[in-house]
Design a protein around this motif. Structure first.
Motif, PDB file in Angstrom:
ATOM      1  N   PHE A  45      -8.927 -11.317 -16.559  1.00 20.97           N
ATOM      2  CA  PHE A  45     -10.317 -11.094 -16.954  1.00 20.97           C
ATOM      3  C   PHE A  45     -11.270 -12.028 -16.218  1.00 20.97           C
ATOM      4  N   SER A  46     -10.802 -13.219 -15.897  1.00 22.65           N
ATOM      5  CA  SER A  46     -11.628 -14.158 -15.138  1.00 22.65           C
ATOM      6  C   SER A  46     -11.953 -13.577 -13.762  1.00 22.65           C
ATOM      7  N   PHE A  47     -10.939 -13.047 -13.087  1.00 22.27           N
ATOM      8  CA  PHE A  47     -11.160 -12.454 -11.766  1.00 22.27           C
ATOM      9  C   PHE A  47     -12.046 -11.208 -11.854  1.00 22.27           C
TER      10      PHE A  47
ATOM     11  N   LEU B 193     -16.857  -4.665 -19.606  1.00 24.00           N
ATOM     12  CA  LEU B 193     -15.953  -5.804 -19.430  1.00 24.00           C
ATOM     13  C   LEU B 193     -15.845  -6.646 -20.700  1.00 24.00           C
ATOM     14  N   THR B 194     -16.967  -6.926 -21.366  1.00 25.85           N
ATOM     15  CA  THR B 194     -16.908  -7.729 -22.585  1.00 25.85           C
ATOM     16  C   THR B 194     -16.209  -6.968 -23.714  1.00 25.85           C
ATOM     17  N   ALA B 195     -16.459  -5.666 -23.818  1.00 22.86           N
ATOM     18  CA  ALA B 195     -15.773  -4.867 -24.844  1.00 22.86           C
ATOM     19  C   ALA B 195     -14.271  -4.822 -24.571  1.00 22.86           C
TER      20      ALA B 195
ATOM     21  N   TRP C 213     -19.609 -15.266 -20.598  1.00 18.66           N
ATOM     22  CA  TRP C 213     -19.790 -14.380 -21.740  1.00 18.66           C
ATOM     23  C   TRP C 213     -18.592 -13.448 -21.899  1.00 18.66           C
ATOM     24  N   VAL C 214     -17.979 -13.088 -20.798  1.00 24.93           N
ATOM     25  CA  VAL C 214     -16.746 -12.289 -20.856  1.00 24.93           C
ATOM     26  C   VAL C 214     -15.633 -13.147 -21.450  1.00 24.93           C
TER      27      VAL C 214
END
Length: 189
Positions: free
Chosen positions: A68-70, A7-9, A83-84
């Motif tokens: 991305f929040s969801f 997810l972060t990538a 962090w995401v």
């Protein structure tokens, strides 16, 4: 943990698609970083292409961040979600697809916070309007917005230490992104 890394990538790489640059070049107006503030964001698009194209950029940045929040809420939870968001803002500010020179990330922060605290996100927009009415300087209004979003995020994560650290780094990044404006403002005092 693998979901968080993925997810972060993904947030960084998809955050690296700068909609201000894509929209301006796609409409034949060139690179928004070459005029006015040199920033690849909605405010500079407004200066160069008008309200409609600025709104398009703002909505695209907001929508991507909200998505991305969801996803972060579902896969990472409140504790790791910030962090995401930080990764998304790093992509927006230092986009690998645009010579690592992007926008300041405020629209992304609004969208990302909207998934965690819709009230803080909405309130931050009112703070921006009030700040702009008083100061008539977009970045000054954005600073009020940033602090409102950070406070709302902190409350929404119940001050969890891991989340607080992520929100702190995100807020620091946004302030760093505005540092040239802040320094310039102090010269005029």
């Amino acid at each position: 943990m693998m979901e968080l890394l993925l997810l972060t990538a993904s947030a960084y790489f998809l955050g690296s698609i700068n909609f201000a640059i894509v929209v301006m070049k796609g409409t034949g107006r060139g690179d928004p970083r070459e005029k006015f503030s040199g920033n690849a964001g909605a405010t500079n698009v407004y200066r160069q292409a008008g309200l409609v194209w600025a709104a398009v950029v703002l909505l695209l940045d907001f929508g991507r961040a909200l998505l991305f929040s969801f996803l972060a809420l579902h896969w990472a939870g409140n504790t790791l979600m910030p962090w995401v968001g930080l990764s998304l803002l790093l992509g927006n500010r230092f986009p690998c697809f645009h010579q690592f020179k992007g926008g300041k990330g405020v629209a992304s922060f609004i969208g990302f916070t909207a998934g965690l605290s819709p009230l803080a996100s909405a309130l931050s927009c009112l703070v921006w309007v009030a700040g702009y009415a008083v100061f008539r300087v977009p970045f000054m209004a954005s600073l009020g917005m940033i602090f409102t979003l950070a406070a709302g995020s902190l409350i929404a994560v119940s001050w969890d230490a891991t989340a607080v650290l992520g929100i702190g780094f995100t807020t620091a990044l946004l302030l760093f992104n505005h540092w040239p404006n802040i320094k310039d403002q102090f010269k005029h005092l």
